[in-house]
Design an enzyme around this catalytic site. Structure first.
Site, PDB file in Angstrom:
ATOM      1  N   SER A 144       0.820  -1.074  -0.241  1.00  0.00           N
ATOM      2  CA  SER A 144       0.423  -0.058   0.028  1.00  0.00           C
ATOM      3  C   SER A 144       1.064   1.169   0.515  1.00  0.00           C
ATOM      4  CB  SER A 144      -1.440  -0.073   1.502  1.00  0.00           C
ATOM      5  OG  SER A 144      -1.444   1.558   1.476  1.00  0.00           O
ATOM      6  N   TYR A 157      -0.898  -0.543  10.845  1.00  0.00           N
ATOM      7  CA  TYR A 157      -1.169  -0.875   9.753  1.00  0.00           C
ATOM      8  C   TYR A 157      -0.210  -0.104   8.697  1.00  0.00           C
ATOM      9  CZ  TYR A 157      -3.214  -0.851   5.012  1.00  0.00           C
ATOM     10  OH  TYR A 157      -3.371  -1.758   3.461  1.00  0.00           O
TER      11      TYR A 157
END
Length: 168
Positions: A144, A157
């Site tokens: 990501s 995350y």
């Protein structure tokens, strides 16, 4: 200037973790349209089966818990038994609980690390063990932009995706 040769995925066997929904499902759809045979690995087997049925005969649904090395090995074994040697592993499975860091439970943090990072490590090692003797194969690790820059409410995350970028 040299032109890059575009390689076809037609006839290739691709195993996708977290393939029953979201990015994994979209990736499986695109690959099937390009002629790949796809093993959809997911913890939600019923959803994986519905997804495989909707995508057609070149897709199979298989149970997979990426946090468990034995489950990952069984997934790859079953993919190879049903479709042939895995040419590409796409480590896609992941979770993204967002919220204030100090309110995040230790269990949520542990689960993110196990799914988002340990799952990628297990899958990469297990796929390499199969690909190296054949001197052929590709591993795609889905991370990501959050792995390169911060995301409000996503400290753990981001840390897991940063680790995937580093591993890759």
């Amino acid at each position: 200037m040299a032109r890059k040769q575009v390689k076809s995925v037609s006839g290739k066997v691709v195993a996708i973790t977290g393939g029953a929904r979201g990015i994994g499902r979209s990736t499986a759809t695109a690959l099937i349209h390009r002629g790949a045979r796809v093993a959809i690995g997911d913890l939600d087997v019923a959803l994986a089966e519905r997804t495989a049925e909707e995508l057609g005969g070149k897709a199979v649904a298989l149970e997979l818990d990426v946090t468990n090395r034995a489950s990952f090995a069984s997934f790859l074994d079953a993919a190879e038994s049903e479709l042939g040697p895995v040419d590409v592993l796409i480590n896609n499975a992941g979770i993204m609980p967002i919220g204030p860091f100090v309110e995040e439970t230790d269990e949520t943090a542990r689960l993110m690390v196990d799914i988002n990072l340990h799952g990628v490590i297990y899958g990469t090692k297990l796929a390499l063990e199969r690909m190296q003797p054949r001197r052929s194969g590709h591993i795609v690790n889905v991370a990501s932009q959050a792995g390169k820059a911060g995301l409000p409410g996503g400290a753990t995350y981001c840390a897991t995706k940063h680790a995937v970028v580093g591993l890759s």
